[in-house]
Design a protein around this motif. Structure first.
Motif, mmCIF file in Angstrom:
data_model
loop_
_atom_site.group_PDB
_atom_site.id
_atom_site.type_symbol
_atom_site.label_atom_id
_atom_site.label_comp_id
_atom_site.label_asym_id
_atom_site.label_seq_id
_atom_site.Cartn_x
_atom_site.Cartn_y
_atom_site.Cartn_z
ATOM 1 N N LEU A 46 -9.202 11.493 -1.187
ATOM 2 C CA LEU A 46 -9.466 10.331 -2.037
ATOM 3 C C LEU A 46 -10.851 10.389 -2.675
ATOM 4 O O LEU A 46 -11.083 9.776 -3.717
ATOM 5 N N ARG A 70 -7.643 1.606 -13.010
ATOM 6 C CA ARG A 70 -7.365 1.631 -11.582
ATOM 7 C C ARG A 70 -8.664 1.521 -10.805
ATOM 8 O O ARG A 70 -9.692 2.062 -11.218
ATOM 9 N N PRO A 102 -10.308 4.099 -4.789
ATOM 10 C CA PRO A 102 -9.391 4.058 -3.647
ATOM 11 C C PRO A 102 -9.965 3.188 -2.535
ATOM 12 O O PRO A 102 -11.156 3.282 -2.207
ATOM 13 N N GLN A 122 -4.949 1.109 -1.186
ATOM 14 C CA GLN A 122 -4.158 2.328 -1.182
ATOM 15 C C GLN A 122 -3.640 2.642 0.224
ATOM 16 O O GLN A 122 -2.538 3.153 0.395
ATOM 17 N N PRO A 170 0.825 -1.211 0.000
ATOM 18 C CA PRO A 170 0.000 0.000 0.000
ATOM 19 C C PRO A 170 0.860 1.262 0.000
ATOM 20 O O PRO A 170 2.014 1.251 0.465
ATOM 21 N N LEU A 171 0.280 2.348 -0.500
ATOM 22 C CA LEU A 171 1.008 3.614 -0.491
ATOM 23 C C LEU A 171 1.282 4.088 0.930
ATOM 24 O O LEU A 171 2.312 4.690 1.220
#
Length: 396
Positions: free
Chosen positions: A27, A127, A130, A169, A7-8
């Motif tokens: 987000l 993508r 989020p 994320q 994850p970020l």
């Protein structure tokens, strides 16, 4: 060459749950909370909703996930997400909730059926929404993995989808959320985490980073899991198994699982055995099957599990791993397939299909010992009435 996916952002610590709104900031504006009935009953869903709404977010809730996530759960969550026009998803619960949320997030932006993406048959073109993953059990590590496992209800098959788009994320790991788990959940989720770590370490796809995560996870879980299961642990003990679960998840997400998980998924899909329990039912027999084919790796696991034997020979350390796994399964009151209540005739009839499904999953191909469908069939039969400890005190 190794590629690492995580994850970020990862927030880990007691009380981290209260920061969910700060991580959702930027987000989106409307959140779908994906959870289950138990999380609603004990108030975690309402708490999450309050944290978000106090920060200005609008929220919708889907809390229909059961013990194993299915394509029906994904479709139900998708319907709410679309109707409410949500643009952020928060998964709150065990691995089932997180897996269902992953599939929902990615199918909100991609076409077709989630099963179309099994084994990389198709790549996600877009993508996902989020996703913030908040585990309430210490087990699957799904909060940091690129994997989701969803049951195809039409075929009674567990579909494993592994693609980078499935990595959340944000992961928020707060051990305080795990402390309300009953012992049975602590056991099944904890043994799942240990299985992730062991398989990641001996996997043919292991790498230097996954090795470190796996060994640390094994050390934490083997020490703190029995204490937490006995309800004698404090918040720090639960923090250690939550960390161990997350590290094990990171390890297997980047090194893959092997034969145990390959055999576990068909068993869960056909006989509805919870994932962690089915892993525990299989792990000792598969470990025996593997001894001698990953000797150096198993010896290193032995040094982590039994630091008092660190200077012992390879044979003693390998035997110690099997002893520790069997003892842990016994301490956690793991049952075999027979005592779980699975009919022997029905089980024997299902074995060829389960073995074929296990092979088709690809996971056995990562195992350090090459395996055939026939050997998997034999292992299923051994596991049916496997005994962890014999009356005379010697493990089977």
């Amino acid at each position: 060459m190794h590629e690492i996916m995580m994850p970020l952002r990862i927030s880990i610590g007691l009380g981290a749950f209260s920061g969910v709104a700060s991580y959702a900031s930027g987000l989106g504006t409307k959140v779908l909370i994906v959870s289950d009935p138990i999380m609603e009953q004990i108030g975690h869903v309402e708490t999450c909703r309050n944290y978000l709404e106090q920060a200005g977010f609008s929220c919708a809730v889907y809390s229909g996930v059961d013990t194993e996530p299915t394509d029906l759960h994904v479709n139900e969550a998708l319907a709410i997400c679309r109707q409410e026009q949500c643009d952020v998803i928060v998964a709150l619960g065990g691995g089932s909730c997180i897996d269902a949320a992953k599939a929902t997030a990615v199918m909100m932006t991609n076409s077709g059926y989630i099963g179309d993406y099994v084994l990389g048959m198709n790549k996600f073109a877009n993508r996902p929404l989020p996703l913030i993953a908040i585990p309430t059990t210490a087990g699957t590590g799904s909060e940091v993995t690129k994997v989701t496992v969803i049951i195809d209800t039409r075929r009674d098959v567990k579909m494993m989808i592994a693609q980078p788009e499935l990595v959340p994320q944000v992961a928020i790991i707060d051990a305080l959320l795990c402390m309300s788990c009953p012992p049975s959940v602590i056991a099944s989720s904890g043994i799942d985490a240990l299985c992730h770590a062991i398989e990641a370490y001996w996997s043919r796809k292991a790498n230097p980073l996954s090795d470190g995560w796996a060994l640390q996870a094994i050390a934490l879980l083997i020490k703190h899991l029995p204490v937490c299961y006995a309800k004698k642990g404090d918040a720090e003990d639960f923090a250690q198994i939550a960390l161990g679960s997350m590290l094990a998840g990171a390890a297997f997400s980047n090194a893959s699982v092997t034969l145990i998980h390959g055999m576990s998924r068909p068993l869960g899909a056909i006989f509805h055995v919870p994932h962690g329990i089915s892993n525990a039912m299989l792990m000792p027999a598969v470990l025996e099957f593997t001894l001698g084919y990953a000797q150096e790796r198993i010896v290193e696991i032995g040094r982590v599990m039994r630091p008092d034997l660190v200077d012992s020979g390879s044979d003693r350390l390998s035997a110690a791993v099997l002893e520790e796994v069997r003892t842990l399964c016994s301490l956690l009151n793991t049952t075999n397939l027979r005592d779980w209540g699975i009919d022997r005739e029905a089980f024997d009839k299902a074995i060829p299909q389960m073995a074929a499904d296990a092979m088709a999953s690809g996971s056995p191909g990562n195992h350090p010992r090459s395996v055939t469908a026939g050997e998997i069939e034999a292992l299923y039969r051994i596991c049916y009435d496997y005994e962890w400890i014999r009356e005379e005190g010697a493990a089977r």
